[in-house]
Motif scaffolding. Structure first.
Motif, PDB file in Angstrom:
ATOM      1  N   ALA A   1      -0.431  51.357  45.057  1.00  0.00           N
ATOM      2  CA  ALA A   1      -0.959  50.117  44.468  1.00  0.00           C
ATOM      3  C   ALA A   1      -0.080  48.919  44.776  1.00  0.00           C
ATOM      4  O   ALA A   1      -0.555  47.782  44.785  1.00  0.00           O
ATOM      5  CB  ALA A   1      -1.110  50.282  42.958  1.00  0.00           C
ATOM      6  N   THR A   2       1.211  49.154  45.002  1.00  0.00           N
ATOM      7  CA  THR A   2       2.138  48.056  45.275  1.00  0.00           C
ATOM      8  C   THR A   2       2.547  48.060  46.738  1.00  0.00           C
ATOM      9  O   THR A   2       2.333  49.038  47.463  1.00  0.00           O
ATOM     10  CB  THR A   2       3.414  48.183  44.418  1.00  0.00           C
ATOM     11  N   LYS A   3       3.138  46.962  47.173  1.00  0.00           N
ATOM     12  CA  LYS A   3       3.645  46.871  48.536  1.00  0.00           C
ATOM     13  C   LYS A   3       4.835  47.809  48.700  1.00  0.00           C
ATOM     14  O   LYS A   3       5.738  47.841  47.868  1.00  0.00           O
ATOM     15  CB  LYS A   3       4.080  45.433  48.837  1.00  0.00           C
ATOM     16  N   ASN A   4       4.817  48.591  49.752  1.00  0.00           N
ATOM     17  CA  ASN A   4       5.936  49.492  50.092  1.00  0.00           C
ATOM     18  C   ASN A   4       6.227  50.540  49.025  1.00  0.00           C
ATOM     19  O   ASN A   4       7.354  51.049  48.926  1.00  0.00           O
ATOM     20  CB  ASN A   4       7.216  48.670  50.352  1.00  0.00           C
ATOM     21  N   ASN A   5       5.204  50.878  48.226  1.00  0.00           N
ATOM     22  CA  ASN A   5       5.326  51.954  47.224  1.00  0.00           C
ATOM     23  C   ASN A   5       6.548  51.790  46.312  1.00  0.00           C
ATOM     24  O   ASN A   5       7.263  52.734  46.014  1.00  0.00           O
ATOM     25  CB  ASN A   5       5.393  53.330  47.912  1.00  0.00           C
TER      26      ASN A   5
ATOM     27  N   LYS B   1     -12.505  58.443  37.711  1.00  0.00           N
ATOM     28  CA  LYS B   1     -11.606  57.674  38.577  1.00  0.00           C
ATOM     29  C   LYS B   1     -11.633  56.178  38.249  1.00  0.00           C
ATOM     30  O   LYS B   1     -10.591  55.519  38.207  1.00  0.00           O
ATOM     31  CB  LYS B   1     -11.975  57.903  40.044  1.00  0.00           C
ATOM     32  N   VAL B   2     -12.835  55.622  38.062  1.00  0.00           N
ATOM     33  CA  VAL B   2     -12.942  54.195  37.756  1.00  0.00           C
ATOM     34  C   VAL B   2     -12.311  53.892  36.402  1.00  0.00           C
ATOM     35  O   VAL B   2     -11.577  52.896  36.252  1.00  0.00           O
ATOM     36  CB  VAL B   2     -14.419  53.735  37.782  1.00  0.00           C
ATOM     37  N   VAL B   3     -12.581  54.732  35.424  1.00  0.00           N
ATOM     38  CA  VAL B   3     -11.996  54.554  34.092  1.00  0.00           C
ATOM     39  C   VAL B   3     -10.468  54.587  34.177  1.00  0.00           C
ATOM     40  O   VAL B   3      -9.776  53.770  33.552  1.00  0.00           O
ATOM     41  CB  VAL B   3     -12.501  55.632  33.116  1.00  0.00           C
ATOM     42  N   THR B   4      -9.944  55.513  34.977  1.00  0.00           N
ATOM     43  CA  THR B   4      -8.493  55.610  35.150  1.00  0.00           C
ATOM     44  C   THR B   4      -7.931  54.346  35.793  1.00  0.00           C
ATOM     45  O   THR B   4      -6.888  53.820  35.361  1.00  0.00           O
ATOM     46  CB  THR B   4      -8.135  56.835  36.006  1.00  0.00           C
ATOM     47  N   GLN B   5      -8.612  53.824  36.814  1.00  0.00           N
ATOM     48  CA  GLN B   5      -8.173  52.587  37.461  1.00  0.00           C
ATOM     49  C   GLN B   5      -8.129  51.430  36.462  1.00  0.00           C
ATOM     50  O   GLN B   5      -7.195  50.621  36.457  1.00  0.00           O
ATOM     51  CB  GLN B   5      -9.125  52.236  38.607  1.00  0.00           C
ATOM     52  N   ILE B   6      -9.152  51.376  35.627  1.00  0.00           N
ATOM     53  CA  ILE B   6      -9.224  50.305  34.626  1.00  0.00           C
ATOM     54  C   ILE B   6      -8.057  50.413  33.644  1.00  0.00           C
ATOM     55  O   ILE B   6      -7.394  49.416  33.334  1.00  0.00           O
ATOM     56  CB  ILE B   6     -10.566  50.364  33.871  1.00  0.00           C
ATOM     57  N   LEU B   7      -7.772  51.624  33.162  1.00  0.00           N
ATOM     58  CA  LEU B   7      -6.674  51.810  32.206  1.00  0.00           C
ATOM     59  C   LEU B   7      -5.337  51.438  32.836  1.00  0.00           C
ATOM     60  O   LEU B   7      -4.483  50.818  32.188  1.00  0.00           O
ATOM     61  CB  LEU B   7      -6.658  53.256  31.705  1.00  0.00           C
TER      62      LEU B   7
ATOM     63  N   VAL C   1      -4.500  38.660  38.507  1.00  0.00           N
ATOM     64  CA  VAL C   1      -5.947  38.837  38.360  1.00  0.00           C
ATOM     65  C   VAL C   1      -6.269  40.279  37.990  1.00  0.00           C
ATOM     66  O   VAL C   1      -5.660  41.222  38.504  1.00  0.00           O
ATOM     67  CB  VAL C   1      -6.672  38.455  39.673  1.00  0.00           C
ATOM     68  N   PHE C   2      -7.235  40.457  37.092  1.00  0.00           N
ATOM     69  CA  PHE C   2      -7.702  41.787  36.710  1.00  0.00           C
ATOM     70  C   PHE C   2      -8.480  42.392  37.874  1.00  0.00           C
ATOM     71  O   PHE C   2      -9.594  41.963  38.189  1.00  0.00           O
ATOM     72  CB  PHE C   2      -8.602  41.683  35.474  1.00  0.00           C
ATOM     73  N   ASN C   3      -7.912  43.381  38.522  1.00  0.00           N
ATOM     74  CA  ASN C   3      -8.536  44.010  39.676  1.00  0.00           C
ATOM     75  C   ASN C   3      -8.164  45.493  39.729  1.00  0.00           C
ATOM     76  O   ASN C   3      -7.226  45.901  40.424  1.00  0.00           O
ATOM     77  CB  ASN C   3      -8.104  43.321  40.979  1.00  0.00           C
ATOM     78  N   PRO C   4      -8.900  46.334  38.995  1.00  0.00           N
ATOM     79  CA  PRO C   4      -8.597  47.769  38.972  1.00  0.00           C
ATOM     80  C   PRO C   4      -8.665  48.437  40.336  1.00  0.00           C
ATOM     81  O   PRO C   4      -8.093  49.511  40.536  1.00  0.00           O
ATOM     82  CB  PRO C   4      -9.676  48.336  38.031  1.00  0.00           C
TER      83      PRO C   4
END
Length: 527
Positions: free
Chosen positions: A457-461, A384-390, A444-447
């Motif tokens: 991940a975004t506002k209002n999908n 999961k973390v690796v996926t977030q980073i990618l 900013v880099f923030n996975p």
């Protein structure tokens, strides 16, 4: 005698009338073409400009023939000549002129690619509409010569795209990709073993990882697409890379209709390389066809799966792919399969070097999920973390910084009426870093922002994340690219920690994909 003179006079009169008619006809033809040229380079662009301004859009004023191309070229050269601080906001470096226009005139602005008006589209609702109405908003090609470099599914439209996409789909099903994992592992292990040899004596080693990653992804696509390795496919790869360089050079200028037929040095080289690549790939395909006839075809690589699917389509009396279409898809395997993943991997290593906390979190997850064992397919889905980073790397450093579409008929986009032939610019990198959709930390880099997946991940999908495009024509190879990136990163993290070298110069550059212009100098430490 009188008859002879009269006959001569008549002939002379006839000749004069013939000359007069020819002259009049030639004059009309010249006038028609002169009008067409005048309309192309001045009257139509000025009419379109007036229409856009009347609808509330702002942008640069049209300049005869060149539009903004001279300024685009100047700003691109200026940007490529200097490094920038190591940061995540690279838009002004990658798209300097486009960034300048949007900053000056706002999101609803336009610019000129020669005599063609180009409107920026940054509203997620409009982007979604463009992707779903792909029959109206089609792929835009500034220069027909680009087809000598890349063609196939990525540029096809209508029934041809639908046919080829349906035949190719089975080759990219997850169960088929799962069977390719051992081949990916061999390629990744080969690269890591070379790195371990370099590091072994000193415990650490400074290395430009960029050429190694390019070789890795080239080897992966050779093995998984054609059952060979990079050494066997080297000739094709070298030709394809030269085609890329020549294509990028030709796209810097306004294309004049008919220019591709002139025997310029670039045109001759593009055509010669094209013919050579065609011959090499055709040889591979012919061998497979012979094997298919006697049921000895291998179906564990993309070419085998594609040909098997095509064979089944023909057997069921459905429209199959021609030999030329199969060749073009093979070229796409080489180009898209290698370039995209190489870009993703190198920027991931650079960003994890800048953000060691996330590097350590990813490493801990890799050991927790697979320990010292070879990662299997199910393991990759648990990273999961690796996926977030990618995903975060794809957001900040998308392989394609901007997409282009062109509307083939008059249509409306929101309240804007678009006459036929307007180029729509979708600046991925700009939308990916817009605070309106991503919040105040957009640059900013923030996975962590992807902890609940892409949709939240975004506002209002909103459709504000599209590194692989979106909708029906979303990249068919995205699952393959992400699987390869996860496996490669997992193997690297298990064997090394890494940091940026003091010699690293941050110069992101744009070619077919985003790449480090002066390489990626990284210090590897053995774990």
């Amino acid at each position: 005698m009188f008859s002879s003179v009269w006959s001569s006079i008549k002939m002379e009169i006839s000749s004069i009338w013939s000359m007069a008619f020819s002259f009049a006809f030639a004059t009309i033809i010249v006038a028609i073409y002169a009008w067409k040229i005048l309309n192309w380079i001045w009257l139509k662009p000025k009419k379109v400009e007036k229409l856009l301004r009347q609808q509330g859009l702002s942008g640069s004023s049209y300049k005869l023939f060149h539009g903004d191309t001279k300024e685009i070229s100047r700003m691109n050269k200026e940007a490529s000549s200097r490094a920038i601080p190591v940061s995540d906001n690279i838009t002004s470096r990658i798209l300097p002129f486009e960034h300048h226009i949007i900053s000056k005139y706002g999101k609803n602005s336009f610019m000129w690619m020669g005599p063609t008006a180009s409107i920026f589209i940054t509203d997620p609702s409009f982007i979604k509409e463009i992707f779903y109405k792909h029959e109206i908003f089609q792929k835009f090609q500034r220069n027909p010569l680009i087809r000598l470099f890349i063609n196939g599914m990525v540029l096809y439209e209508g029934e041809q795209w639908f046919k080829v996409r349906n035949i190719a789909n089975p080759a990219f099903h997850l169960d088929k990709l799962k069977d390719m994992l051992p081949q990916l592992y061999i390629s990744c292990s080969d690269m890591v073993e070379k790195w371990k040899t370099l590091v072994s004596e000193k415990e650490s080693y400074e290395l430009d990882v960029w050429p190694h990653i390019q070789t890795l992804t080239a080897d992966v696509i050779s093995r998984t697409a054609f059952g060979s390795n990079f050494e066997e496919g080297r000739q094709i790869f070298e030709l394809v890379r030269e085609q890329l360089r020549l294509s990028v050079e030709s796209l810097q200028y306004v294309y004049v209709p008919g220019w591709r037929f002139l025997p310029t040095a670039t045109n001759r080289k593009l055509k010669a390389n094209y013919n050579e690549v065609q011959k090499l790939i055709k040889g591979v395909i012919n061998k497979r066809e012979e094997a298919l006839k006697v049921r000895r075809v291998r179906n564990d690589d993309l070419l085998g799966l594609l040909m098997e699917s095509n064979y089944k389509a023909v057997q069921h009396k459905e429209a199959g792919m021609s030999l030329q279409e199969v060749i073009e898809e093979c070229k796409l395997f080489y180009i898209a399969g290698q370039e995209t993943t190489a870009s993703l991997l190198v920027w991931t290593m650079i960003l994890l070097s800048i953000h060691p906390h996330w590097q350590e979190r990813a490493r801990e997850e890799v050991f927790q999920v697979s320990g010292s064992q070879v990662p299997i397919f199910d393991d990759l889905n648990k990273l999961k973390v690796v996926t977030q980073i990618l995903y975060e790397v794809l957001r900040l450093y998308p392989p394609a910084a901007m997409l282009t579409r062109i509307n083939v008929k008059e249509t409306k986009l929101g309240e804007i009426v678009l006459p036929p032939g307007i180029v729509l610019l979708l600046p991925i990198i700009k939308v990916h870093q817009d605070p309106e959709y991503w919040g105040d930390d957009a640059e900013v880099f923030n996975p962590e922002r992807f902890s609940e997946g892409i949709s939240k991940a975004t506002k209002n999908n909103q459709v504000a994340f599209f590194p692989f495009t979106w909708g029906p024509r979303i990249c068919i190879g995205q699952n393959f690219a992400l699987m390869e990136a996860k496996l490669a990163l997992a193997i690297i993290l298990r064997n090394f920690s890494f940091q940026l070298s003091p010699t690293y110069i941050h110069v992101p550059a744009r070619r077919l994909t985003l790449y480090p212009q002066h390489g990626a100098q990284i210090i590897l430490h053995k774990i």
